[in-house]
Write a protein that holds these residues in place. Structure first.
Motif, PDB file in Angstrom:
ATOM      1  N   VAL A 293       0.870  -1.173   0.000  1.00 47.85           N
ATOM      2  CA  VAL A 293       0.000   0.000   0.000  1.00 47.85           C
ATOM      3  C   VAL A 293       0.908   1.224   0.000  1.00 47.85           C
ATOM      4  O   VAL A 293       1.720   1.408   0.908  1.00 47.85           O
ATOM      5  N   ALA A 294       0.805   2.035  -1.041  1.00 51.90           N
ATOM      6  CA  ALA A 294       1.660   3.208  -1.180  1.00 51.90           C
ATOM      7  C   ALA A 294       1.016   4.448  -0.564  1.00 51.90           C
ATOM      8  O   ALA A 294       1.699   5.273   0.030  1.00 51.90           O
ATOM      9  N   ASP A 295      -0.306   4.578  -0.700  1.00 49.96           N
ATOM     10  CA  ASP A 295      -0.975   5.800  -0.285  1.00 49.96           C
ATOM     11  C   ASP A 295      -2.446   5.496  -0.070  1.00 49.96           C
ATOM     12  O   ASP A 295      -2.983   4.549  -0.646  1.00 49.96           O
ATOM     13  N   MET A 296      -3.082   6.302   0.749  1.00 58.07           N
ATOM     14  CA  MET A 296      -4.525   6.189   0.961  1.00 58.07           C
ATOM     15  C   MET A 296      -5.108   7.594   0.872  1.00 58.07           C
ATOM     16  O   MET A 296      -4.531   8.543   1.405  1.00 58.07           O
TER      17      MET A 296
ATOM     18  N   CYS B  95     -10.244   0.314   7.861  1.00 57.37           N
ATOM     19  CA  CYS B  95      -9.027   0.170   7.055  1.00 57.37           C
ATOM     20  C   CYS B  95      -8.345  -1.133   7.463  1.00 57.37           C
ATOM     21  O   CYS B  95      -7.952  -1.281   8.615  1.00 57.37           O
ATOM     22  N   ARG B  96      -8.220  -2.066   6.539  1.00 57.60           N
ATOM     23  CA  ARG B  96      -7.618  -3.371   6.819  1.00 57.60           C
ATOM     24  C   ARG B  96      -6.121  -3.399   6.506  1.00 57.60           C
ATOM     25  O   ARG B  96      -5.444  -4.357   6.841  1.00 57.60           O
ATOM     26  N   ALA B  97      -5.615  -2.375   5.849  1.00 54.42           N
ATOM     27  CA  ALA B  97      -4.181  -2.267   5.548  1.00 54.42           C
ATOM     28  C   ALA B  97      -3.836  -0.782   5.565  1.00 54.42           C
ATOM     29  O   ALA B  97      -4.669   0.057   5.258  1.00 54.42           O
ATOM     30  N   LYS B  98      -2.615  -0.480   5.939  1.00 48.72           N
ATOM     31  CA  LYS B  98      -2.173   0.918   5.992  1.00 48.72           C
ATOM     32  C   LYS B  98      -0.967   1.101   5.075  1.00 48.72           C
ATOM     33  O   LYS B  98      -0.352   0.111   4.657  1.00 48.72           O
ATOM     34  N   PRO B  99      -0.630   2.342   4.757  1.00 47.69           N
ATOM     35  CA  PRO B  99       0.536   2.556   3.897  1.00 47.69           C
ATOM     36  C   PRO B  99       1.774   1.839   4.441  1.00 47.69           C
ATOM     37  O   PRO B  99       2.062   1.874   5.631  1.00 47.69           O
ATOM     38  N   GLY B 100       2.445   1.150   3.538  1.00 51.11           N
ATOM     39  CA  GLY B 100       3.626   0.364   3.896  1.00 51.11           C
ATOM     40  C   GLY B 100       3.345  -1.112   4.100  1.00 51.11           C
ATOM     41  O   GLY B 100       4.261  -1.930   4.079  1.00 51.11           O
TER      42      GLY B 100
ATOM     43  N   VAL C  53       0.373  -6.412   0.680  1.00 51.02           N
ATOM     44  CA  VAL C  53      -0.954  -6.955   0.386  1.00 51.02           C
ATOM     45  C   VAL C  53      -0.860  -7.932  -0.771  1.00 51.02           C
ATOM     46  O   VAL C  53       0.052  -7.866  -1.597  1.00 51.02           O
ATOM     47  N   ARG C  54      -1.796  -8.853  -0.806  1.00 44.10           N
ATOM     48  CA  ARG C  54      -1.888  -9.840  -1.881  1.00 44.10           C
ATOM     49  C   ARG C  54      -3.065  -9.482  -2.778  1.00 44.10           C
ATOM     50  O   ARG C  54      -4.027  -8.855  -2.344  1.00 44.10           O
ATOM     51  N   ALA C  55      -2.999  -9.898  -4.010  1.00 48.60           N
ATOM     52  CA  ALA C  55      -4.099  -9.654  -4.949  1.00 48.60           C
ATOM     53  C   ALA C  55      -5.398 -10.204  -4.363  1.00 48.60           C
ATOM     54  O   ALA C  55      -5.431 -11.330  -3.872  1.00 48.60           O
ATOM     55  N   GLY C  56      -6.435  -9.395  -4.369  1.00 50.26           N
ATOM     56  CA  GLY C  56      -7.732  -9.800  -3.857  1.00 50.26           C
ATOM     57  C   GLY C  56      -7.930  -9.541  -2.367  1.00 50.26           C
ATOM     58  O   GLY C  56      -9.040  -9.671  -1.860  1.00 50.26           O
ATOM     59  N   GLN C  57      -6.869  -9.188  -1.661  1.00 53.93           N
ATOM     60  CA  GLN C  57      -6.967  -8.921  -0.227  1.00 53.93           C
ATOM     61  C   GLN C  57      -7.702  -7.602  -0.006  1.00 53.93           C
ATOM     62  O   GLN C  57      -7.393  -6.600  -0.649  1.00 53.93           O
ATOM     63  N   PRO C  58      -8.669  -7.586   0.908  1.00 53.72           N
ATOM     64  CA  PRO C  58      -9.364  -6.331   1.183  1.00 53.72           C
ATOM     65  C   PRO C  58      -8.433  -5.303   1.825  1.00 53.72           C
ATOM     66  O   PRO C  58      -7.660  -5.636   2.714  1.00 53.72           O
ATOM     67  N   VAL C  59      -8.516  -4.079   1.363  1.00 49.86           N
ATOM     68  CA  VAL C  59      -7.776  -2.972   1.958  1.00 49.86           C
ATOM     69  C   VAL C  59      -8.724  -2.175   2.856  1.00 49.86           C
ATOM     70  O   VAL C  59      -8.333  -1.679   3.899  1.00 49.86           O
ATOM     71  N   TYR C  60      -9.990  -2.083   2.458  1.00 50.68           N
ATOM     72  CA  TYR C  60     -11.037  -1.434   3.240  1.00 50.68           C
ATOM     73  C   TYR C  60     -12.196  -2.393   3.417  1.00 50.68           C
ATOM     74  O   TYR C  60     -12.470  -3.216   2.552  1.00 50.68           O
ATOM     75  N   GLU C  61     -12.903  -2.242   4.531  1.00 52.48           N
ATOM     76  CA  GLU C  61     -14.167  -2.937   4.745  1.00 52.48           C
ATOM     77  C   GLU C  61     -15.223  -1.857   4.945  1.00 52.48           C
ATOM     78  O   GLU C  61     -15.084  -1.008   5.829  1.00 52.48           O
ATOM     79  N   VAL C  62     -16.245  -1.866   4.112  1.00 54.06           N
ATOM     80  CA  VAL C  62     -17.316  -0.874   4.191  1.00 54.06           C
ATOM     81  C   VAL C  62     -18.499  -1.507   4.909  1.00 54.06           C
ATOM     82  O   VAL C  62     -18.990  -2.560   4.506  1.00 54.06           O
ATOM     83  N   VAL C  63     -18.941  -0.867   5.984  1.00 55.90           N
ATOM     84  CA  VAL C  63     -20.092  -1.321   6.752  1.00 55.90           C
ATOM     85  C   VAL C  63     -21.232  -0.370   6.416  1.00 55.90           C
ATOM     86  O   VAL C  63     -21.089   0.846   6.547  1.00 55.90           O
TER      87      VAL C  63
END
Length: 69
Positions: free
Chosen positions: A7-10, A41-46, A49-59
């Motif tokens: 993850v480079a930026d959000m 946010c399931r991942a932060k900059p730095g 992550v793997r292809a298909g891995q969620p970076v955000y979860e929207v509720v």
């Protein structure tokens, strides 16, 4: 994530805007906030992550507003 990497930026502004559209924040001072809406946010900059891995979860409470976010 669209592909393996890091993850480079959000864009916090875009994430916040999406939360407001879904009802999780106020666009105007008299808007109600839906406590059942948010973004996790399931991942932060730095983070790696793997292809298909969620970076955000929207509720949310339904698809009506989700399409506008």
């Amino acid at each position: 994530a669209p592909r393996d990497g890091f993850v480079a930026d959000m864009d916090a502004g875009a994430v916040g805007h999406a939360a407001v559209i879904l009802g999780g924040g106020r666009g105007r001072h008299d808007d109600e906030i839906d406590p059942g809406v948010g973004v996790v946010c399931r991942a932060k900059p730095g983070d790696a992550v793997r292809a298909g891995q969620p970076v955000y979860e929207v509720v949310h409470r339904g698809f009506g507003r989700l399409l506008g976010a």
